[in-house]
Each structure stands twice: as C-alpha cells, then as structure tokens.
Design a protein around this motif. Structure first.
Motif, PDB file in Angstrom:
ATOM      1  N   TYR A  26       0.830  -1.202   0.000  1.00  0.00           N
ATOM      2  CA  TYR A  26       0.000   0.000   0.000  1.00  0.00           C
ATOM      3  C   TYR A  26       0.867   1.256   0.000  1.00  0.00           C
ATOM      4  CZ  TYR A  26      -3.905   3.074   1.083  1.00  0.00           C
ATOM      5  OH  TYR A  26      -4.856   4.058   1.029  1.00  0.00           O
ATOM      6  N   MET A  29       1.861   2.047  -3.507  1.00  0.00           N
ATOM      7  CA  MET A  29       0.767   2.691  -4.245  1.00  0.00           C
ATOM      8  C   MET A  29       0.689   4.182  -3.918  1.00  0.00           C
ATOM      9  SD  MET A  29      -2.089  -0.197  -3.652  1.00  0.00           S
ATOM     10  CE  MET A  29      -3.337  -0.159  -4.869  1.00  0.00           C
ATOM     11  N   ALA A  43      -3.108  -0.335  -9.510  1.00  0.00           N
ATOM     12  CA  ALA A  43      -4.143  -1.180  -8.923  1.00  0.00           C
ATOM     13  C   ALA A  43      -3.476  -2.367  -8.244  1.00  0.00           C
ATOM     14  CB  ALA A  43      -5.096  -1.644 -10.002  1.00  0.00           C
ATOM     15  N   ALA A  44      -4.148  -2.910  -7.238  1.00  0.00           N
ATOM     16  CA  ALA A  44      -3.542  -3.951  -6.397  1.00  0.00           C
ATOM     17  C   ALA A  44      -3.069  -5.165  -7.199  1.00  0.00           C
ATOM     18  CB  ALA A  44      -4.527  -4.381  -5.315  1.00  0.00           C
ATOM     19  N   GLY A  45      -3.898  -5.644  -8.120  1.00  0.00           N
ATOM     20  CA  GLY A  45      -3.537  -6.835  -8.888  1.00  0.00           C
ATOM     21  C   GLY A  45      -2.341  -6.594  -9.789  1.00  0.00           C
ATOM     22  N   TYR A  48       0.788  -6.293  -7.596  1.00  0.00           N
ATOM     23  CA  TYR A  48       1.209  -7.605  -7.085  1.00  0.00           C
ATOM     24  C   TYR A  48       1.981  -8.382  -8.156  1.00  0.00           C
ATOM     25  CZ  TYR A  48       0.930 -11.927  -4.364  1.00  0.00           C
ATOM     26  OH  TYR A  48       1.229 -13.046  -3.646  1.00  0.00           O
TER      27      TYR A  48
ATOM     28  N   GLN B  64      -0.720 -19.376  -2.128  1.00  0.00           N
ATOM     29  CA  GLN B  64      -0.477 -18.332  -3.131  1.00  0.00           C
ATOM     30  C   GLN B  64      -1.637 -17.339  -3.173  1.00  0.00           C
ATOM     31  OE1 GLN B  64      -0.025 -21.627  -3.754  1.00  0.00           O
ATOM     32  NE2 GLN B  64       1.500 -21.957  -5.374  1.00  0.00           N
ATOM     33  N   ASP B  67      -1.984 -15.255   0.068  1.00  0.00           N
ATOM     34  CA  ASP B  67      -1.001 -14.168   0.058  1.00  0.00           C
ATOM     35  C   ASP B  67      -1.533 -13.001  -0.768  1.00  0.00           C
ATOM     36  OD1 ASP B  67       0.770 -15.442   1.630  1.00  0.00           O
ATOM     37  OD2 ASP B  67       2.202 -15.977   0.050  1.00  0.00           O
ATOM     38  N   TYR B  68      -2.083 -13.341  -1.932  1.00  0.00           N
ATOM     39  CA  TYR B  68      -2.592 -12.305  -2.821  1.00  0.00           C
ATOM     40  C   TYR B  68      -3.787 -11.576  -2.195  1.00  0.00           C
ATOM     41  CZ  TYR B  68      -4.826  -9.970  -6.676  1.00  0.00           C
ATOM     42  OH  TYR B  68      -5.413  -9.011  -7.461  1.00  0.00           O
ATOM     43  N   ARG B  70      -4.551 -11.268   0.895  1.00  0.00           N
ATOM     44  CA  ARG B  70      -4.090 -10.434   2.003  1.00  0.00           C
ATOM     45  C   ARG B  70      -3.483  -9.121   1.474  1.00  0.00           C
ATOM     46  NH1 ARG B  70       0.846 -11.854   5.663  1.00  0.00           N
ATOM     47  NH2 ARG B  70       0.235 -14.009   5.355  1.00  0.00           N
ATOM     48  N   PHE B  71      -2.729  -9.251   0.377  1.00  0.00           N
ATOM     49  CA  PHE B  71      -2.112  -8.075  -0.243  1.00  0.00           C
ATOM     50  C   PHE B  71      -3.185  -7.072  -0.668  1.00  0.00           C
ATOM     51  CE2 PHE B  71      -0.310  -5.686  -3.765  1.00  0.00           C
ATOM     52  CZ  PHE B  71       0.962  -5.385  -3.324  1.00  0.00           C
ATOM     53  N   VAL B  72      -4.239  -7.567  -1.312  1.00  0.00           N
ATOM     54  CA  VAL B  72      -5.317  -6.676  -1.762  1.00  0.00           C
ATOM     55  C   VAL B  72      -6.004  -6.038  -0.547  1.00  0.00           C
ATOM     56  CG1 VAL B  72      -7.492  -6.518  -3.035  1.00  0.00           C
ATOM     57  CG2 VAL B  72      -5.674  -8.002  -3.885  1.00  0.00           C
ATOM     58  N   GLU B  73      -6.178  -6.820   0.510  1.00  0.00           N
ATOM     59  CA  GLU B  73      -6.822  -6.288   1.720  1.00  0.00           C
ATOM     60  C   GLU B  73      -5.987  -5.177   2.354  1.00  0.00           C
ATOM     61  OE1 GLU B  73      -9.702  -9.495   3.786  1.00  0.00           O
ATOM     62  OE2 GLU B  73      -7.574  -9.954   3.941  1.00  0.00           O
ATOM     63  N   GLU B  74      -4.663  -5.337   2.273  1.00  0.00           N
ATOM     64  CA  GLU B  74      -3.776  -4.312   2.844  1.00  0.00           C
ATOM     65  C   GLU B  74      -3.905  -2.978   2.120  1.00  0.00           C
ATOM     66  OE1 GLU B  74       0.127  -5.972   2.768  1.00  0.00           O
ATOM     67  OE2 GLU B  74      -0.365  -7.425   4.317  1.00  0.00           O
ATOM     68  N   THR B  75      -4.428  -3.032   0.879  1.00  0.00           N
ATOM     69  CA  THR B  75      -4.590  -1.771   0.155  1.00  0.00           C
ATOM     70  C   THR B  75      -5.935  -1.120   0.473  1.00  0.00           C
ATOM     71  OG1 THR B  75      -5.574  -2.778  -1.806  1.00  0.00           O
ATOM     72  CG2 THR B  75      -3.177  -2.676  -1.730  1.00  0.00           C
ATOM     73  N   LEU B 100      -8.542  -3.547  -9.803  1.00  0.00           N
ATOM     74  CA  LEU B 100      -7.556  -4.604  -9.569  1.00  0.00           C
ATOM     75  C   LEU B 100      -6.455  -4.541 -10.617  1.00  0.00           C
ATOM     76  CD1 LEU B 100      -9.925  -7.504  -8.517  1.00  0.00           C
ATOM     77  CD2 LEU B 100      -8.290  -6.301  -7.069  1.00  0.00           C
ATOM     78  N   SER B 106      -1.904  -6.599 -17.475  1.00  0.00           N
ATOM     79  CA  SER B 106      -2.555  -7.400 -16.443  1.00  0.00           C
ATOM     80  C   SER B 106      -3.989  -7.740 -16.836  1.00  0.00           C
ATOM     81  CB  SER B 106      -2.467  -6.752 -15.063  1.00  0.00           C
ATOM     82  OG  SER B 106      -2.593  -5.378 -15.111  1.00  0.00           O
TER      83      SER B 106
END
Lengths: 107, 180
Positions: A26, A29, A43-45, A48, B64, B67-68, B70-75, B100, B106
C-alpha cells in the motif's frame, strides 16, 4: 538484443523509484501516486504481479517480516537501481529528441 | 437487512457481472457474500462501495491465493468471498478509486486465465456430448439424448464465450501496440 535494453513499463519504473526506501504494497501505491502528482494509480492486482516479476528478476528484494507485522516490505537492489538508471538514460534521449523536434515547432 | 439474489453469469462475462454488482452497490445493496449463482447483499449507503471480481491463478484456499488476497486487503479493500476460483472484493468509495488492474498487460493476463479455464472444461463437454449422443443413437435412450444434448449446448456456449474472449484479447493487444 538483451532484455535490459527494452523500455520499462511505467508501473515498473515508478515502483523501482518508490523503493529507494523500504515500503509495503500500500505504501508503494501511495508513494507512486504522490511522485506522479496523482496521475499514476497502481491497482492492487497489477502491483502484485509487477512485484512478483521484479522479485524474480532480482531488481527488488523482500525484507524479512518483522514479528507481529503481517505486511511484507520491499526494497530496491543494486541491479534494480541499475535498471532504473538505464531507463532514465533512455527517457532522457526521448525527451531530448522530443524537445528538439516538437519543441522547435512550438517555439 | 440482507437480501439474496440468485443469478447466473457465464465465466466469459465478468465485466457484466461486475457492472451489475456495482449497480446494486450504487442503489445501496452491497455484496456481502457469494456462492454458486448466489449473491447476498446487505443494505447500506448508496454508492458507498465499489465491487471487483477476478479469476485467481489458484483456488482461493491455497497459500499463493491467500497471500494475494491479504495483499489486496492491505490496500484498503475487503475480501467478500469466493465462488470456485473467483474472488470478490469491495472497497469504500470514500477511500479512493478501486481497480484490480491498471494496465493492459494485467488485463490481458486475466482474459487469458479465463480462456484457460474454459479450455479445460470444453473438451470434457464435447467428450460427454459425443459419448451420450452416440449411445442414445445406438440404444434409443431418451435420457442419454437429453444429457448429450445439454452437454452439446453447453459446449457450444463455451465455444462462443471462448471466441468472445479471443476478440477481447485481440482488441487489448491492438491497444497495447500504442500504449501500456
């Protein structure tokens, strides 16, 4: 042609710049948004996926997770700094040529 | 107050599904749980949330994917739930925009992932359809004809979906010729 002579994506370039000091996802970002004055919003995806590729390439590294902290932090490596510097040189060339040709029209 | 709505979306139309979920959110019905063709909403302030969904690389329960997620939640987003390999997220609109994916690569990746999912199911459907229709022709069994026909119909639908994704991918690739 070696891989390194390709242009970096905007996302990768800004991620590398933002990781001169350690940051978690975060944080990256926010830093990138701030660096680009609100223009680039990762964006998060996408972020990542970029982080995974950068880790694999060895341009950034993940710091050992601190006790009690769930957030993973990343930082740029020497190879990453080199890649960002190469990109900067490429961008300088683009800017110089753009100014020479388009700037002349405008002026 | 919770409200549950049953609705079917095909795997190749996540954009349509997402648009519908966001229309609901705009009306004050925020996604709070998902299941097989089932959407549960809770009543809230209209427009307070944005909803996104995506097909993950691995089942949501794997390391996997965890982890992903959790990463999105952290944002700042919340993980709402899953349906098979699909994950659903929501984020308060007051906390800024929610996407996303922010580049063409992506997005292309996501379309390819959905294509591979369909490519796994399609041969199975075709195999079932030919098998059943063949045996119904041999034995005159009505149930085999019905099952075979249904499989054939699904196979055709999946083929249609796959083609649509192919066209979407081509559009994205053409766009990427010009910019990221």
């Amino acid at each position: 042609m070696s891989n390194e002579s390709f242009a970096l994506t905007e996302a990768v370039y800004y991620i590398l710049l933002s990781l001169r000091s350690p940051l978690h996802g975060y944080g990256i970002m926010q830093r990138v948004e701030q660096l680009s004055a609100g223009r680039v919003r990762l964006a998060a995806g996408t972020l990542y996926g970029a982080l995974e590729s950068l880790l694999k390439k060895g341009w950034i590294q993940a710091l050992p997770e601190e006790m009690g902290s769930r957030k993973k932090e990343y930082v740029i490596t020497a190879a990453g700094t080199q890649a960002a510097e190469n990109e900067l040189a490429r961008l300088r060339e683009l800017v110089a040529n753009g100014e020479k040709i388009l700037g002349r029209d405008a002026g | 107050m919770k409200r549950t709505i049953h609705r079917l979306f095909w795997a190749w139309e996540p954009d349509k599904e997402e648009a519908w979920l966001n229309e609901m959110a705009a009306k004050g019905l925020v996604l709070s749980d998902v299941g097989w063709c089932r959407f549960t909403f809770e009543e809230g302030t209209p427009g307070a949330y944005a909803v996104r969904l995506e097909l993950l690389d691995f089942m949501p329960s794997t390391k996997q994917s965890q982890d992903y997620i959790r990463f999105v939640e952290e944002t700042g987003a919340e993980y709402v739930g899953k349906c098979l390999r699909w994950a659903y997220f929501r984020k308060q609109t007051a906390d800024g925009g929610f996407d996303l994916y922010s580049d063409i690569d992506s997005r292309l990746n996501q379309v390819g992932r959905i294509q591979r999912l369909i490519a796994c199911v399609l041969p199975l459907l075709i195999f079932n359809a030919t098998n059943m229709l063949f045996s119904s022709a041999m034995q005159g069994s009505l149930s085999a004809r019905i099952i075979g026909g249904l499989n054939l119909l699904l196979a055709l639908l999946c083929g249609y979906g796959f083609t649509r994704l192919l066209l979407q991918k081509r559009r994205l690739k053409a766009e990427r010729q010009l910019h990221e």
